[in-house]
Design an enzyme around this catalytic site. Sequence first.
Site, PDB file in Angstrom:
ATOM      1  N   PRO A   2      52.488  11.145  13.946  1.00 23.40           N
ATOM      2  CA  PRO A   2      52.573  12.569  14.285  1.00 23.40           C
ATOM      3  C   PRO A   2      51.421  13.343  13.642  1.00 23.40           C
ATOM      4  O   PRO A   2      51.065  13.069  12.502  1.00 23.40           O
ATOM      5  CB  PRO A   2      53.900  13.003  13.675  1.00 23.40           C
ATOM      6  CG  PRO A   2      54.621  11.774  13.306  1.00 23.40           C
ATOM      7  CD  PRO A   2      53.598  10.704  13.115  1.00 23.40           C
ATOM      8  N   GLU A   3      50.847  14.277  14.343  1.00 21.38           N
ATOM      9  CA  GLU A   3      49.797  15.112  13.770  1.00 21.38           C
ATOM     10  C   GLU A   3      50.440  16.364  13.176  1.00 21.38           C
ATOM     11  O   GLU A   3      51.654  16.563  13.280  1.00 21.38           O
ATOM     12  CB  GLU A   3      48.755  15.428  14.855  1.00 21.38           C
ATOM     13  CG  GLU A   3      48.236  14.118  15.477  1.00 21.38           C
ATOM     14  CD  GLU A   3      46.879  14.216  16.160  1.00 21.38           C
ATOM     15  OE1 GLU A   3      46.116  15.141  15.858  1.00 21.38           O
ATOM     16  OE2 GLU A   3      46.573  13.333  16.974  1.00 21.38           O
ATOM     17  N   LYS A  52      50.569  16.388   7.006  1.00 23.83           N
ATOM     18  CA  LYS A  52      51.633  15.549   7.554  1.00 23.83           C
ATOM     19  C   LYS A  52      52.830  15.439   6.608  1.00 23.83           C
ATOM     20  O   LYS A  52      53.737  14.641   6.836  1.00 23.83           O
ATOM     21  CB  LYS A  52      51.050  14.167   7.879  1.00 23.83           C
ATOM     22  CG  LYS A  52      49.942  14.256   8.937  1.00 23.83           C
ATOM     23  CD  LYS A  52      49.264  12.936   9.204  1.00 23.83           C
ATOM     24  CE  LYS A  52      48.176  13.137  10.275  1.00 23.83           C
ATOM     25  NZ  LYS A  52      47.465  11.893  10.576  1.00 23.83           N
ATOM     26  N   ARG A 121      45.585  16.766  -3.656  1.00 32.90           N
ATOM     27  CA  ARG A 121      44.787  15.642  -3.136  1.00 32.90           C
ATOM     28  C   ARG A 121      44.403  15.834  -1.668  1.00 32.90           C
ATOM     29  O   ARG A 121      43.625  15.068  -1.133  1.00 32.90           O
ATOM     30  CB  ARG A 121      45.573  14.322  -3.282  1.00 32.90           C
ATOM     31  CG  ARG A 121      45.715  13.845  -4.724  1.00 32.90           C
ATOM     32  CD  ARG A 121      46.132  12.385  -4.782  1.00 32.90           C
ATOM     33  NE  ARG A 121      47.490  12.179  -4.277  1.00 32.90           N
ATOM     34  CZ  ARG A 121      48.587  12.239  -5.029  1.00 32.90           C
ATOM     35  NH1 ARG A 121      48.492  12.504  -6.311  1.00 32.90           N
ATOM     36  NH2 ARG A 121      49.763  12.030  -4.496  1.00 32.90           N
ATOM     37  N   ASN A 162      44.520  11.494  15.492  1.00 32.15           N
ATOM     38  CA  ASN A 162      43.612  10.837  16.425  1.00 32.15           C
ATOM     39  C   ASN A 162      43.348  11.616  17.714  1.00 32.15           C
ATOM     40  O   ASN A 162      42.255  11.582  18.253  1.00 32.15           O
ATOM     41  CB  ASN A 162      44.188   9.459  16.765  1.00 32.15           C
ATOM     42  CG  ASN A 162      43.109   8.496  17.193  1.00 32.15           C
ATOM     43  OD1 ASN A 162      41.949   8.705  16.864  1.00 32.15           O
ATOM     44  ND2 ASN A 162      43.485   7.470  17.926  1.00 32.15           N
ATOM     45  N   ARG A 252      40.793   3.873  13.662  1.00 33.10           N
ATOM     46  CA  ARG A 252      41.460   4.202  14.923  1.00 33.10           C
ATOM     47  C   ARG A 252      40.411   4.347  16.024  1.00 33.10           C
ATOM     48  O   ARG A 252      39.261   4.679  15.754  1.00 33.10           O
ATOM     49  CB  ARG A 252      42.232   5.538  14.822  1.00 33.10           C
ATOM     50  CG  ARG A 252      43.137   5.697  13.606  1.00 33.10           C
ATOM     51  CD  ARG A 252      44.494   5.013  13.730  1.00 33.10           C
ATOM     52  NE  ARG A 252      45.231   5.371  14.932  1.00 33.10           N
ATOM     53  CZ  ARG A 252      46.010   6.444  15.065  1.00 33.10           C
ATOM     54  NH1 ARG A 252      46.129   7.290  14.082  1.00 33.10           N
ATOM     55  NH2 ARG A 252      46.666   6.655  16.190  1.00 33.10           N
TER      56      ARG A 252
END
Length: 263
Positions: A2-3, A52, A121, A162, A252
């Site tokens: 999932p984006e 995410k 991070r 992606n 990817r």
Amino acid sequence: MPEGHVTHRIVKDHTPLLAGGPVRVSSPQGRFTADAALVDGQRLDRMEAYGKHLFYWWANGHVGHVHLGLIGKYRVTPGAGAPVQGQVRMRLESPQATIDLMGPNECSLITADERDAIVERLGPDPLRRDAKPAVAVERMGKSKQPIGQLLLDQKVMAGVGNVFRAEALFVLGIDPRRPARECSPDELRALWDTLVAMLRQGVKDGRIVTIDRREFDVPKGPTKRGETTYVYHRDICLRCGSPVQIAELGGRACYYCPGCQPG
Ligand SMILES: [Zn+2]
């Protein structure tokens, strides 16, 4: 995977079902049982998405941390006490809904400091109002890595996956293999702005549509991959008809059109 638009949409959809009153928290599958007991019956102050990652701010100071990973998903059923189906790691129940979490990469209780360390991070999240685009632009501008690879790096920008990386580069005519530091500051800033717009539209729609609706018909119902994008998961570029190429970037497949995105 999932984006970022998925996590922000989850916050938008789940918050009104959970926030404000006490929430029953359990782990029918058993792998979250000890942590669930620490927040069971607590009030949920708010939910937060960062890239995410999802965070649950419980009234007693614990913070729930969820990362969906590749296959994690939620199921929402109206009312409390829905029958358990499958491997439910975390169940949240309010009078309005039963919300089951299945297959997450991460589901645990952490402290507020640990939440801050996770966020530190990460690069800025284009969907957050507090995001600082200059941080992402600076990180990209210094790197000799291909721009298509950097866009997936969560330390550069949080929440881009992606589909959006391929489509944003297409819209701006940038070859994904180009070293990031060879992009101009204006191009990098335009990439940020394009991703903000695409991700926001994704939250609104609850799916990914990157093609211009004034120019192309977008089916109303469920769509297949490649039906609502210019190059992602397509054989032929929607704009110019050239065969779409694939570059392996960031582990990817990155789809691009050599005609519209000259090297
Ligand atoms: Zn093309």
